[in-house]
Design a protein around this motif. Structure first.
Motif, short mmCIF file in Angstrom:
data_model
loop_
_atom_site.label_atom_id
_atom_site.label_comp_id
_atom_site.label_asym_id
_atom_site.label_seq_id
_atom_site.Cartn_x
_atom_site.Cartn_y
_atom_site.Cartn_z
N ASN A 121 -4.73 -1.25 1.09
CA ASN A 121 -5.23 -0.30 0.09
C ASN A 121 -4.24 0.83 -0.13
N PRO A 138 0.83 -1.22 0.00
CA PRO A 138 0.00 0.00 0.00
C PRO A 138 0.85 1.26 0.00
N ARG A 197 -7.21 1.96 -9.95
CA ARG A 197 -8.18 0.87 -9.88
C ARG A 197 -8.20 0.07 -11.16
N ALA A 242 -7.10 1.82 6.17
CA ALA A 242 -7.01 1.50 4.74
C ALA A 242 -5.64 0.94 4.39
N GLN A 289 -5.44 -1.96 -8.38
CA GLN A 289 -5.20 -1.52 -7.02
C GLN A 289 -6.52 -1.17 -6.32
N CYS A 290 -6.60 -1.44 -5.03
CA CYS A 290 -7.71 -0.98 -4.21
C CYS A 290 -7.34 0.39 -3.66
#
Length: 211
Positions: free
Chosen positions: A92, A5, A30, A87, A34-35
């Motif tokens: 993320n 992340p 995204r 997150a 990727q989140c």
């Protein structure tokens, strides 16, 4: 495509386009797997949104410069605790509209408080969390002001000299912290600036090359 992340901040003088550029970057990340969590500072929590209203909208309240800085820190502490750290712990990516650097520049370089003291308070508020990358959108203050089509908030009403000091502060910080702070020319069109931001992130983290 999954990577560790990353915490990315878009910052810059009001009107440079940072808020508008959050979504294209998030959408591109995204699209390559990727989140992504997006947020704004101050804000993105009930506490932060309430403080944001005091700082930017409540003209009936007198707030000293030190109190102003501390209110930003309180909103940021809640943002880190409630949104950003969870997150990142989930794996993320996080993209924030502003972070601690804004206080260093607005209340420090432009406002007259000691930037290093602001950094020390910020380290407490964030628990030492720092962005992996800060992208500064640079634009002449006059042109930046012309781009603001909504009613001005309390900071934006401080005038041309204040905005010039803000830009100078950002330039000084970018020069000092070149390893994780990158300035991008924001004078071009929206799509051109968005492509520059995505290209920068792509090259920095070895992501998809076609952006």
């Amino acid at each position: 495509m999954n990577q560790q992340p990353r915490f990315i901040v878009l910052d810059g003088i009001d009107g440079a386009g940072k808020s508008s550029q959050i979504m294209p970057l998030a959408q591109w990340l995204r699209s390559i797997g990727q989140c992504v969590v997006t947020c704004r500072d101050p804000g993105s929590t009930l506490t932060g949104d309430s403080i944001r209203s005091i700082l930017l909208d409540r003209r009936d309240l007198a707030v000293s410069l030190v109190a102003e800085m501390l209110l930003y820190m309180a909103a940021r502490a809640q943002l880190v605790s409630e949104v950003i750290r969870p997150a990142l712990d989930r794996g993320n990516w996080v993209i924030s509209d502003r972070f601690l650097l804004s206080n260093v520049v607005y209340q420090g370089h432009a406002g007259g408080l000691d930037p290093e003291s602001i950094r020390r308070v910020g380290a407490i508020a964030t628990g030492g969390l720092e962005p992996d990358l800060t992208i500064l959108l640079d634009l002449d203050p006059v042109h930046a002001a012309d781009r603001i089509s909504r009613p001005l908030d309390k900071l934006e009403e401080r005038g041309e000299a204040y905005r010039a000091s803000v830009r100078a502060g950002y330039c000084a910080e970018a020069s000092r912290f070149q390893e994780n702070t990158v300035m991008i020319d924001a004078s071009g069109g929206f799509a051109e600036v968005a492509a520059s931001i995505c290209r920068l992130v792509s090259l920095r983290y070895s992501l998809e090359k076609d952006v």
